[in-house]
Design an enzyme around this catalytic site. Structure first.
Site, PDB file in Angstrom:
ATOM      1  N   GLU A 185       5.604   7.632  15.033  1.00 17.57           N
ATOM      2  CA  GLU A 185       4.289   7.594  15.695  1.00 17.57           C
ATOM      3  C   GLU A 185       3.427   6.444  15.146  1.00 17.57           C
ATOM      4  O   GLU A 185       2.911   5.622  15.909  1.00 17.57           O
ATOM      5  CB  GLU A 185       3.597   8.944  15.442  1.00 17.57           C
ATOM      6  CG  GLU A 185       2.253   9.082  16.103  1.00 17.57           C
ATOM      7  CD  GLU A 185       1.473  10.261  15.520  1.00 17.57           C
ATOM      8  OE1 GLU A 185       2.047  11.094  14.787  1.00 17.57           O
ATOM      9  OE2 GLU A 185       0.266  10.325  15.806  1.00 17.57           O
TER      10      GLU A 185
ATOM     11  N   LYS B 243       0.848  -1.196   0.000  1.00 15.11           N
ATOM     12  CA  LYS B 243       0.000   0.000   0.000  1.00 15.11           C
ATOM     13  C   LYS B 243       0.883   1.246   0.000  1.00 15.11           C
ATOM     14  O   LYS B 243       1.621   1.500   0.956  1.00 15.11           O
ATOM     15  CB  LYS B 243      -0.884   0.037   1.254  1.00 15.11           C
ATOM     16  CG  LYS B 243      -1.875   1.194   1.220  1.00 15.11           C
ATOM     17  CD  LYS B 243      -2.553   1.436   2.545  1.00 15.11           C
ATOM     18  CE  LYS B 243      -1.737   2.309   3.461  1.00 15.11           C
ATOM     19  NZ  LYS B 243      -1.441   3.657   2.914  1.00 15.11           N
TER      20      LYS B 243
ATOM     21  N   GLU C 125      11.190  15.408  14.549  1.00 14.91           N
ATOM     22  CA  GLU C 125      11.390  15.331  13.104  1.00 14.91           C
ATOM     23  C   GLU C 125      10.421  16.292  12.414  1.00 14.91           C
ATOM     24  O   GLU C 125       9.211  16.132  12.517  1.00 14.91           O
ATOM     25  CB  GLU C 125      11.136  13.900  12.623  1.00 14.91           C
ATOM     26  CG  GLU C 125      11.432  13.740  11.151  1.00 14.91           C
ATOM     27  CD  GLU C 125      11.143  12.330  10.649  1.00 14.91           C
ATOM     28  OE1 GLU C 125      10.066  11.801  10.957  1.00 14.91           O
ATOM     29  OE2 GLU C 125      11.990  11.775   9.939  1.00 14.91           O
TER      30      GLU C 125
ATOM     31  N   GLU D 174      10.905   0.872   9.468  1.00 15.12           N
ATOM     32  CA  GLU D 174      11.875   1.905   9.042  1.00 15.12           C
ATOM     33  C   GLU D 174      11.216   3.234   9.335  1.00 15.12           C
ATOM     34  O   GLU D 174      10.279   3.637   8.642  1.00 15.12           O
ATOM     35  CB  GLU D 174      12.175   1.771   7.544  1.00 15.12           C
ATOM     36  CG  GLU D 174      12.834   0.470   7.146  1.00 15.12           C
ATOM     37  CD  GLU D 174      14.232   0.313   7.696  1.00 15.12           C
ATOM     38  OE1 GLU D 174      14.827   1.298   8.181  1.00 15.12           O
ATOM     39  OE2 GLU D 174      14.742  -0.821   7.670  1.00 15.12           O
TER      40      GLU D 174
ATOM     41  N   GLY E  92       7.614   4.585   7.611  1.00  8.75           N
ATOM     42  CA  GLY E  92       6.802   5.776   7.867  1.00  8.75           C
ATOM     43  C   GLY E  92       7.249   6.446   9.146  1.00  8.75           C
ATOM     44  O   GLY E  92       8.383   6.261   9.593  1.00  8.75           O
TER      45      GLY E  92
ATOM     46  N   GLY F  30       4.533   3.969  13.324  1.00  9.84           N
ATOM     47  CA  GLY F  30       5.305   2.733  13.495  1.00  9.84           C
ATOM     48  C   GLY F  30       5.011   2.068  14.834  1.00  9.84           C
ATOM     49  O   GLY F  30       4.886   0.843  14.929  1.00  9.84           O
TER      50      GLY F  30
ATOM     51  N   CYS G 155      14.065  10.711   5.464  1.00 10.74           N
ATOM     52  CA  CYS G 155      14.234  10.146   6.803  1.00 10.74           C
ATOM     53  C   CYS G 155      15.644  10.344   7.333  1.00 10.74           C
ATOM     54  O   CYS G 155      15.842  10.474   8.534  1.00 10.74           O
ATOM     55  CB  CYS G 155      13.874   8.668   6.780  1.00 10.74           C
ATOM     56  SG  CYS G 155      14.713   7.757   5.487  1.00 10.74           S
TER      57      CYS G 155
HETATM   58  P1  NAD Z   1       3.093   8.082   8.073  1.00 10.35           P
HETATM   59  O1  NAD Z   1       3.592   7.296   9.214  1.00 10.35           O
HETATM   60  O2  NAD Z   1       2.081   9.127   8.309  1.00 10.35           O
HETATM   61  O3  NAD Z   1       2.464   7.117   6.971  1.00 10.35           O
HETATM   62  C1  NAD Z   1       3.192   6.034   6.434  1.00 10.35           C
HETATM   63  C2  NAD Z   1       2.235   5.034   5.844  1.00 10.35           C
HETATM   64  O4  NAD Z   1       1.452   4.483   6.893  1.00 10.35           O
HETATM   65  C3  NAD Z   1       1.251   5.599   4.824  1.00 10.35           C
HETATM   66  O5  NAD Z   1       1.099   4.669   3.783  1.00 10.35           O
HETATM   67  C4  NAD Z   1      -0.045   5.709   5.630  1.00 10.35           C
HETATM   68  O6  NAD Z   1      -1.190   5.633   4.825  1.00 10.35           O
HETATM   69  C5  NAD Z   1       0.067   4.502   6.537  1.00 10.35           C
HETATM   70  N1  NAD Z   1      -0.712   4.575   7.783  1.00 10.35           N
HETATM   71  C6  NAD Z   1      -1.191   5.680   8.392  1.00 10.35           C
HETATM   72  N2  NAD Z   1      -1.841   5.327   9.529  1.00 10.35           N
HETATM   73  C7  NAD Z   1      -1.755   3.977   9.630  1.00 10.35           C
HETATM   74  C8  NAD Z   1      -2.211   3.021  10.585  1.00 10.35           C
HETATM   75  N3  NAD Z   1      -2.905   3.387  11.654  1.00 10.35           N
HETATM   76  N4  NAD Z   1      -1.945   1.729  10.373  1.00 10.35           N
HETATM   77  C9  NAD Z   1      -1.226   1.332   9.305  1.00 10.35           C
HETATM   78  N5  NAD Z   1      -0.771   2.189   8.347  1.00 10.35           N
HETATM   79  C10 NAD Z   1      -1.027   3.505   8.517  1.00 10.35           C
HETATM   80  O7  NAD Z   1       4.397   8.684   7.365  1.00 10.35           O
HETATM   81  P2  NAD Z   1       4.466   9.668   6.120  1.00 10.35           P
HETATM   82  O8  NAD Z   1       4.045  11.017   6.581  1.00 10.35           O
HETATM   83  O9  NAD Z   1       3.804   9.051   4.941  1.00 10.35           O
HETATM   84  O10 NAD Z   1       6.037   9.639   5.810  1.00 10.35           O
HETATM   85  C11 NAD Z   1       6.953  10.372   6.510  1.00 10.35           C
HETATM   86  C12 NAD Z   1       7.628   9.544   7.588  1.00 10.35           C
HETATM   87  O11 NAD Z   1       8.237   8.383   7.024  1.00 10.35           O
HETATM   88  C13 NAD Z   1       8.760  10.276   8.262  1.00 10.35           C
HETATM   89  O12 NAD Z   1       8.690  10.100   9.652  1.00 10.35           O
HETATM   90  C14 NAD Z   1      10.011   9.618   7.706  1.00 10.35           C
HETATM   91  O13 NAD Z   1      11.137   9.726   8.520  1.00 10.35           O
HETATM   92  C15 NAD Z   1       9.563   8.214   7.535  1.00 10.35           C
HETATM   93  N6  NAD Z   1      10.416   7.504   6.558  1.00 10.35           N
HETATM   94  C16 NAD Z   1      11.323   6.594   7.031  1.00 10.35           C
HETATM   95  C17 NAD Z   1      12.172   5.940   6.149  1.00 10.35           C
HETATM   96  C18 NAD Z   1      13.186   4.940   6.655  1.00 10.35           C
HETATM   97  O14 NAD Z   1      13.644   4.146   5.849  1.00 10.35           O
HETATM   98  N7  NAD Z   1      13.531   4.939   7.927  1.00 10.35           N
HETATM   99  C19 NAD Z   1      12.093   6.189   4.783  1.00 10.35           C
HETATM  100  C20 NAD Z   1      11.168   7.112   4.333  1.00 10.35           C
HETATM  101  C21 NAD Z   1      10.329   7.765   5.238  1.00 10.35           C
END
Ligand code: NAD
Length: 497
Positions: free
Chosen positions: A231, A176, A382, A250, A228, A233, A284
């Protein structure tokens, strides 16, 4: 207008309640595409398809060579379709041309690397415990059905970072993308459909939290691979714990960039700007905390400011644009809020801080805060935007201590002309990737992931493939006619064990 359907069990289908959502171009707010929005029932169908494909052995029973060849087909499709994918990625995410071009190459490279890693036999014979009597084999098996949930900052690349290692290991997968950036993942579905990959092995659906939570809790899923925010995660980890699913996470970062006073100044200034402002800081591993001693501080801050003033803010489609829009209105608002927080906390705003004039999209100026202390929110949280916090320290030891004083531990960096000194600092930093006189370069063969609240487990390389496996120990006794005594009389006495 472009339209996309869900990809479930090798079919492109509408959402079961016919709902759709629009993908918005962050540059001019135009609609890029209308995309089917998966319901919970659609999510269950996708998971069932992945389960059926896994249990049938149609993919997991294939040899490493067969899997490798099909992953290579996917890699080649990416290469052939790069111009189209590149354009769509820019329109959908606001990535600049330069960044999106890199992403296309890195997506191709990740698929190619995992097609090679699929050839590696991860099982080992771990020795014979008693000569000629018993063997101990360690067998790596695919973990099963995987749910992969990805963010919006590197849409196609993140999709490949999940799909390719899962396929290399022999798993099936439901992916997704983030709702902000689903277009290139749905294009990827079309490309995968043109390969010899059996139906149901890869399924790509859309949606947000509701769909994500079904993917995490559904009993037919064996593993969740999530990228993602920290929070979400934590929420994913909590939800997955009910059925004890395997989880890799991640997550976010607040990476410390230490410039030592013997650094090559021009290189370190350039590199520090790149570390933080690449992709508008929506990265990230962004080097968003810059730490240095008072010896070089004033000059360094001034030099960064001058670099920022020269960055070209523009249309992300233009090849020479350095700064494009942020991904969404929500992200723009979040970053502007953090800039206000920084001002209120007493940090000194040296450059930027507002919305650049002449743009309708979700732009924020590259922003530089000096005189930041490490307890400020702009140093600890962040922001995920183009905001750099510069922190002054007195000694190298204090720089290391400040760098490690963070709940995150994804990446870090050191700038110095003295390799031994830089290496010494690098070893003391508590983070998963450390760059010396470099930033953002990743090697697909090297594990990537975070310490502390930046994640759990590793992606990329053989570690990344192993993350999609279970380990089984098979103990074989090859002498069947030997009189064995079980119970207290163990086969190998304690002193021989
Ligand atoms: P996010 O956590 O808001 O969303 C990530 C994904 O999770 C999206 O697909 C979202 O639809 C889904 N999601 C949202 N709520 C959910 C739930 N309750 N259950 C399951 N899935 C859910 O993050 P974002 O705003 O899309 O991305 C930015 C974040 O991602 C930043 O914190 C960044 O550091 C992190 N990131 C980390 C890496 C890494 O490899 N460490 C790489 C890229 C981005």
């Amino acid at each position: 207008m472009l339209e996309y359907k869900l990809y479930i069990d090798g079919q492109f289908i509408d959402s079961s309640d016919n709902s759709t959502f629009d993908s918005i171009n962050p540059y001019d707010k135009s609609i890029v595409a209308k995309i089917a929005k998966a319901t919970v029932n659609d999510t269950r169908d996708a998971i069932k398809a992945a389960r059926k494909a896994f249990d049938s052995g149609v993919w997991s029973d294939k040899s490493g060579e067969e899997r490798s060849a099909i992953i290579k087909q996917i890699a080649d499709k990416i290469k052939e379709n790069t111009p189209r994918l590149l354009e769509l990625e820019i329109m959908d995410s606001g990535s600049t041309y330069k960044k999106a071009k890199d992403d296309m190459f890195l997506t191709y490279r990740a698929a190619s690397t995992f097609s090679k890693l699929a050839l590696v036999d991860l099982s080992e014979d771990i020795g014979i415990s008693k000569e000629g009597i018993s063997k101990n084999l360690m067998v790596r098996e695919p973990v099963g059905v995987c749910s992969a949930i990805i963010p919006w900052n590197f849409p196609l690349q993140m999709a490949m970072w999940k799909i390719a290692p899962a396929l290399a290991a022999g798993c099936t997968i439901v992916l997704k993308p983030a709702p902000e950036t689903s277009v290139t993942a749905m294009e990827l579905a079309k490309l995968i459909d043109e390969t010899d990959l059996p139906k149901g092995v890869v399924n790509i659906i859309t949606g947000d939290a509701e769909v994500g939570e079904e993917m995490v809790t559904n009993p037919l899923v064996d593993k969740v691979a999530f990228t993602g925010s920290t929070e979400i995660g934590k929420k994913v980890m909590n939800l997955a714990s009910a059925s004890m699913k395997k989880v890799t996470l991640e997550l976010g970062g607040k990476s410390a960039n230490i410039v030592l006073d013997d650094a090559d100044m021009e290189l370190a200034v350039d590199g520090s700007v790149y570390a933080c402002y690449f992709h508008n800081g929506q990265c990230c591993v962004a080097g968003s905390r810059l730490i240095m001693t008072n010896k070089i501080y004033d000059e360094f801050v001034e030099r960064i400011k001058n670099k920022l003033a020269k960055m070209k803010i523009g249309n992300p489609m233009d090849k020479d644009t350095d700064v494009g829009p942020l991904v969404s209105e929500k992200q723009q608002k979040r970053v502007l809020e953090y800039i206000e927080i920084g001002k209120k906390e007493g940090a000194r705003l040296v450059y930027g801080g507002g919305i650049p004039k002449g743009f309708d999209g979700y732009y924020v100026e590259p922003t530089l805060f000096a005189d930041v202390t490490n307890n400020m929110r702009i140093a600890q949280e962040e922001i995920f935007g183009p905001v750099l916090s510069v922190i002054k320290v007195n000694t190298e030891a204090e720089a290391i201590s400040v760098a490690n004083d963070s709940s995150f531990g994804l990446a870090g960096g050191v700038w110095s002309k003295d390799n031994d000194r830089a290496m010494n600092v690098a070893k003391k930093l508590r983070a998963g990737t450390i760059w010396i006189n470099e930033w953002h370069l990743l090697n697909d063969k090297a594990p990537f992931g975070g310490y502390k609240q930046s994640g759990l487990g590793r992606e990329l390389g053989l570690e990344g493939v192993k993350a999609y496996t279970e380990v089984k120990h098979i103990h074989v006794d090859e002498i069947l006619d030997r009189k064995k005594k079980f119970w207290y009389n163990v086969a190998v006495p304690m002193d021989e064990a």
